[in-house]
Design an enzyme around this catalytic site. Structure first.
Site, PDB file in Angstrom:
ATOM      1  N   ASP A 163      15.126 -13.722   1.907  1.00 26.68           N
ATOM      2  CA  ASP A 163      14.440 -14.472   2.961  1.00 26.68           C
ATOM      3  C   ASP A 163      15.349 -14.738   4.154  1.00 26.68           C
ATOM      4  OD1 ASP A 163      11.873 -14.666   2.129  1.00 26.68           O
ATOM      5  OD2 ASP A 163      11.866 -16.804   1.730  1.00 26.68           O
ATOM      6  N   ASP A 224      24.769 -16.974  -5.935  1.00 32.12           N
ATOM      7  CA  ASP A 224      26.168 -17.221  -6.269  1.00 32.12           C
ATOM      8  C   ASP A 224      26.436 -17.097  -7.762  1.00 32.12           C
ATOM      9  OD1 ASP A 224      24.507 -19.598  -6.322  1.00 32.12           O
ATOM     10  OD2 ASP A 224      26.309 -20.679  -6.956  1.00 32.12           O
ATOM     11  N   ASP A 316      11.234 -24.674 -10.281  1.00 32.07           N
ATOM     12  CA  ASP A 316      11.670 -24.237 -11.604  1.00 32.07           C
ATOM     13  C   ASP A 316      11.215 -25.212 -12.694  1.00 32.07           C
ATOM     14  OD1 ASP A 316      13.258 -26.258 -10.630  1.00 32.07           O
ATOM     15  OD2 ASP A 316      15.122 -25.122 -10.693  1.00 32.07           O
TER      16      ASP A 316
END
Length: 505
Positions: A163, A224, A316
């Site tokens: 994005d 990451d 989530d």
């Protein structure tokens, strides 16, 4: 001589007269009457002051003291609730380790092997998603780690869900993908022309492509995160051999935990979350919150629960609760770790904590009735999700830390009539702190600093929780946590930095 003194005497008398007029007014009343009037004014002022004191004492005794006493009682109840919740989770962990209740014993697990005739076709097809947004410093790390996963190349699809709005980052991602494509890796980039729904919206749209329909499972790694090559080989068998399992979650470890004192504090809190909260939820209820990354989902379970939703900033957790309410089971692997980076700037950490405290509270508000009326799970599991998972860990603990330890206890010096038990200010918080630090034994000596750090962050978390419960203006604020690429920097620096002596360290 007297002729020279007369002008000075006149000035002296005139000055005295002016001073008298200035301080006593222009009244020419009798001095005795003036004295009586002054005494009357003083008596009236004293009577007014006594009346104010009387009103304050009444307000204090009839309003402030009962309110403060009620707040103290509420905080004492919250202290007991939080303490027993923490104690219960640690007891579950203790007996789980004592009885050696490992995931491999609770669920069927067999290593995937190639069939003699079909070859690798007996392997399920796995999709790996890497969502990112302007991750300039870390996108190379995550892409390289995911492309190194040990899984048949014909049964693996890697999807970079980008994005990014920075053209430099987009170009860098394209170059990195082209590099791995030239090595035979099935990796592609999916972009969209808007950021609707943020991460949840991007991942939901990425799952609509035709090639995804051939995949059975989807693994998610933030930009990451660096999974080990055997990650899929250790997680997928749980999903293949146990058709009632929807999620396999790995534990986070941190490449930059030693960078500064703030990252050490974060490591202590997150280790408790993974080693105690997540593992106890798995051991006792086969349910815990998905951490948004380092997990593998059964795509059919996600679709049955409605897929990704962007109604909160914790998409989530939202997905995990909805899938759990459909009766699916979750597996947590404490022995399987995935490296990632902690925010090392306070501003980035503050935004992250706002999202992590505001989002769950807002989800609690939106899903409470849905959980209560759910017919697919037991009453005990519904009670666990509402009381333990949401109320105690996502709401009560923040209110207790801020209101009791940061407001009620300091303010109690103004209300000596109200006694706060010693157990609530010494023994209970000491035990809770010990429970937390047991998850990170190497940082036990930092427990005092950790307590101060948590109290400082309590105000910010409580504010975020209120915003989430009341759906305030910043309830859907999404700020991507800034990453500095510490994993790559540490790796490079370790090659050139010489070992320091004990005195230098």
């Amino acid at each position: 001589m007297s002729l020279y003194l007369k002008p000075f005497l006149f000035l002296y008398d005139s000055t005295l007269s002016l001073l008298l007029l200035l301080f006593n007014g222009w009244s020419l009343e009798d001095p005795a009457a003036a004295h009586e009037r002054l005494e009357a004014d003083n008596n009236a002022a004293e009577s007014e002051w006594m009346q104010i004191q009387y009103l304050w004492r009444k307000t204090r005794s009839l309003v402030l003291l009962p309110v403060f006493k009620g707040l103290v009682i509420m905080c004492l109840v919250l202290s007991i609730i939080v303490f027993f919740e923490s104690f219960y989770m640690n007891i579950v962990i203790f007996f789980g380790k004592l009885l050696r209740r490992k995931p491999e014993k609770l669920y069927k697990w067999e290593a995937m092997q190639e069939d003699v005739e079909a070859g690798s076709e007996n392997y399920p097809k796995v999709l790996v998603q890497i969502p990112m947004y302007n991750e300039k410093e870390v996108f190379q790390i995550s892409i390289a780690a995911v492309c190194s996963l040990l899984w048949p190349s014909s049964r693996l699809v890697i999807q970079v869900v980008d994005d990014s709005t920075d053209p430099v980052v987009r170009e860098g991602v394209d170059i990195e993908i082209a590099k791995w494509q030239s090595q035979g890796i099935n990796i592609r980039c999916e972009r969209r022309d808007n950021r609707n729904g943020y991460k949840a919206g991007a991942m939901k749209e990425a799952l609509t492509h035709n090639y995804v329909k051939q995949c059975d499972f989807v693994a998610v790694f933030d930009a990451d995160f660096q999974p080990d090559p055997d990650y899929l080989a250790r997680t997928i068998p749980f999903l293949v051999h146990n058709p009632d399992v929807a999620l396999v979650q790995a534990r986070w470890i941190f490449v930059n935990a030693n960078k500064c004192l703030m990252t050490r504090m974060q490591e202590m809190s997150l280790n408790y979350h993974f080693k105690v909260e997540q593992e106890s939820g798995f051991t006792r209820h086969a349910f815990f919150g998905f951490n948004g990354t380092a997990g593998v989902w059964r795509i059919s379970a996600m679709d049955a629960a409605g897929g990704w939703k962007s109604r909160t900033t914790v998409e989530d957790m939202d997905l995990a609760v909805r899938v759990g309410l459909h009766g699916w089971k979750f597996v947590y692997l404490n022995d399987l770790t995935v490296r990632n980076e902690l925010p090392s700037k306070f501003k980035a950490y503050r935004f992250q904590q706002h999202r992590w405290s505001c989002g769950p509270a807002n989800l609690f508000r939106k899903m409470t009735m849905e959980i209560i009326y759910n017919k697919r799970v037991s009453i005990w599991k519904k009670f666990y999700v509402i009381y333990s998972f949401f109320f105690v860990r996502k709401v009560a603990v923040h209110f207790l830390t801020f209101f009791f330890y940061c407001i009620i206890v300091p303010t109690s010096v103004f209300f000596p009539e109200i006694h706060i038990p010693l157990w609530s200010t010494i023994y209970v918080p000491s035990m809770i702190s010990i429970f937390h630090t047991m998850a990170t034994p190497r940082s036990f000596y930092l427990v005092i600093i950790w307590i101060l750090f948590e109290n400082v962050m309590a105000m910010h978390r409580t504010k975020g929780t209120w915003i989430g419960l009341l759906e305030g203006g910043r309830v859907n604020e999404w700020v991507v946590t800034e990453k500095l690429g510490d994993a790559l920097k540490n790796k490079l620096l370790s090659k050139v930095v010489q070992k320091k002596s004990y005195y230098e360290r």
